[in-house]
Design an enzyme around this catalytic site. Structure first.
Site, short mmCIF file in Angstrom:
data_model
loop_
_atom_site.label_atom_id
_atom_site.label_comp_id
_atom_site.label_asym_id
_atom_site.label_seq_id
_atom_site.Cartn_x
_atom_site.Cartn_y
_atom_site.Cartn_z
N ASP A 1 0.83 -1.21 0.00
CA ASP A 1 0.00 0.00 0.00
C ASP A 1 0.87 1.26 0.00
O ASP A 1 0.36 2.37 -0.09
CB ASP A 1 -0.99 -0.01 1.18
CG ASP A 1 -0.32 0.00 2.53
OD1 ASP A 1 0.93 -0.10 2.59
OD2 ASP A 1 -1.03 0.13 3.55
N LYS B 1 -1.13 -9.49 2.85
CA LYS B 1 -0.40 -8.99 4.02
C LYS B 1 -1.31 -8.02 4.77
O LYS B 1 -2.05 -7.26 4.13
CB LYS B 1 0.89 -8.28 3.60
CG LYS B 1 1.63 -7.63 4.77
CD LYS B 1 2.98 -7.08 4.38
CE LYS B 1 2.95 -5.68 3.84
NZ LYS B 1 2.37 -4.67 4.75
N GLU C 1 -1.46 -5.44 8.56
CA GLU C 1 -0.68 -4.84 9.65
C GLU C 1 -1.36 -5.08 11.00
O GLU C 1 -2.59 -5.11 11.09
CB GLU C 1 -0.52 -3.33 9.42
CG GLU C 1 0.26 -3.00 8.16
CD GLU C 1 0.48 -1.50 7.97
OE1 GLU C 1 0.17 -0.71 8.89
OE2 GLU C 1 0.96 -1.13 6.88
N GLU D 1 9.18 -4.14 10.48
CA GLU D 1 9.57 -2.84 9.92
C GLU D 1 10.00 -1.89 11.04
O GLU D 1 9.33 -1.77 12.08
CB GLU D 1 8.41 -2.22 9.13
CG GLU D 1 8.78 -0.85 8.56
CD GLU D 1 7.83 -0.33 7.50
OE1 GLU D 1 6.87 -1.01 7.14
OE2 GLU D 1 8.08 0.81 7.02
O1 KIV Z 1 3.49 -1.15 1.62
C1 KIV Z 1 4.66 -1.57 1.61
O2 KIV Z 1 5.44 -1.30 0.71
C2 KIV Z 1 5.09 -2.40 2.73
C3 KIV Z 1 6.52 -2.81 2.76
C4 KIV Z 1 7.34 -1.67 3.19
C5 KIV Z 1 6.75 -3.99 3.61
O3 KIV Z 1 4.32 -2.71 3.57
#
Ligand code: KIV
Length: 303
Positions: free
Chosen positions: A66, A135, A137, A204
């Site tokens: 994102d 993915k 968060e 991160e």
């Molecule tokens: O959105 C993104 O690019 C990410 C990466 C930095 C892991 O979540």
């Protein structure tokens, strides 16, 4: 129009040279890499051309992050990008990949308010854009959601530490996990996500010492970004590593190329050529056949 057809032979030519490398990266293969202590290579990509380069070079994972809200759309943070927009970018990347694992990032608002919606949106990524995993968060507060998405047969990658979708709560992009309490919280989150069924975790913006502890404590691989060299793999935002951004990079970014600089120079040269009428040349122009030119000359005389 632009000529950019796909040649499967060319795409696999590079990676095919190494007999050790599989012809398709899968979730189980990433787990195997951790057990063999072979680093996982990952990068973000948001469009067909760059994703194709990533795939042809042989990196393991492409994340349609994102972060595209910032580097592709020009927003100040990652919060504005929508599910429908993420799907458009992910589809373009899907068409480019033959080997790398395609992971789509669940955007802010697509899973926080309602778990049913979260599962439905994860399904949309697989069904409507060809993603092979998603993915999301957050820490232990996401464990039920992770379980439900995994139960729907969709692999989930977690993301803890500096989580950009929490920018307002964090008060900016700050390194996380620096106090004893924060360290304990992060370790608890990591274990909870592993127990819930995540197949990997992005770490991160955390101190390398903490990333190392978490990496050693988990059976699933950790993929670091600003988390030091001891993670099981690394990921960078493509635009950061290629200098396609417009402000000084974070400490953890290594600039591998100045693509922005090369493009700037090329565009300046193009502008000069067009203004001087040296582009296009005669050789870069299409021509009528000699017969047609003669016929036209006769026609002009008759007129
Ligand atoms: O959105 C993104 O690019 C990410 C990466 C930095 C892991 O979540």
């Amino acid at each position: 129009m632009s000529l950019t057809t796909f040649s499967r032979e060319r795409a696999v030519a590079h990676v095919g040279r190494d007999a050790d490398l599989p012809s398709k990266i899968t979730v189980p293969y990433l787990l195997e890499k951790k057990s063999l202590q072979r680093p996982i290579t990952a990068v973000t990509a948001y469009d067909y051309a760059s994703a194709r380069l990533v795939d042809e070079v042989g990196l393991d994972v492409v994340l349609v992050g994102d972060s595209l809200a910032m580097v592709m759309q020009g927003h100040e943070n990652t919060l504005a990008v929508t599910m429908d927009e993420m799907l458009v970018y992910t589809r373009g990347v899907r068409r480019a990949l033959r080997r790398a694992l395609l992971i789509a990032d669940m955007p802010f608002g697509s899973y926080q308010a309602d778990e049913n919606l979260g599962v439905a949106n994860a399904v949309r990524f697989v069904k409507e854009s060809g993603a092979e995993a998603v993915k999301l968060e957050g820490g232990r507060e996401r464990k039920d959601l992770v379980r439900r998405i995994v139960d729907a047969e969709i692999p989930v990658m977690g993301h803890i530490g500096l989580t950009p979708q929490s920018v307002h709560r964090m008060g900016g992009y700050k390194v996380q996990g620096k106090t004893m309490e924060a360290i304990d919280e992060l370790r608890t989150d990591a274990r909870a996500l592993e127990d819930a069924g995540c197949f990997a975790l992005v770490l991160e913006g955390v101190p390398r010492e903490l990333a190392r502890i978490v990496t050693e404590e988990l059976d699933i691989p950790t993929i670091g970004i600003g988390a030091g060299p001891d993670c099981d793999g690394q990921i960078l935002v493509l635009h950061d590593m290629m200098t396609m951004t417009f402000s000084p990079p974070a400490k953890f970014v290594r600039r591998y190329a100045d693509v922005g600089g090369v493009m700037r120079e090329a565009l300046e040269e193009y502008r000069r050529d067009v203004e001087a009428r040296t582009f296009p040349s005669d050789a870069e122009s299409y021509h009528l056949s000699r017969e047609m030119r003669e016929l036209m000359a006769v026609a002009a005389e008759v007129r």
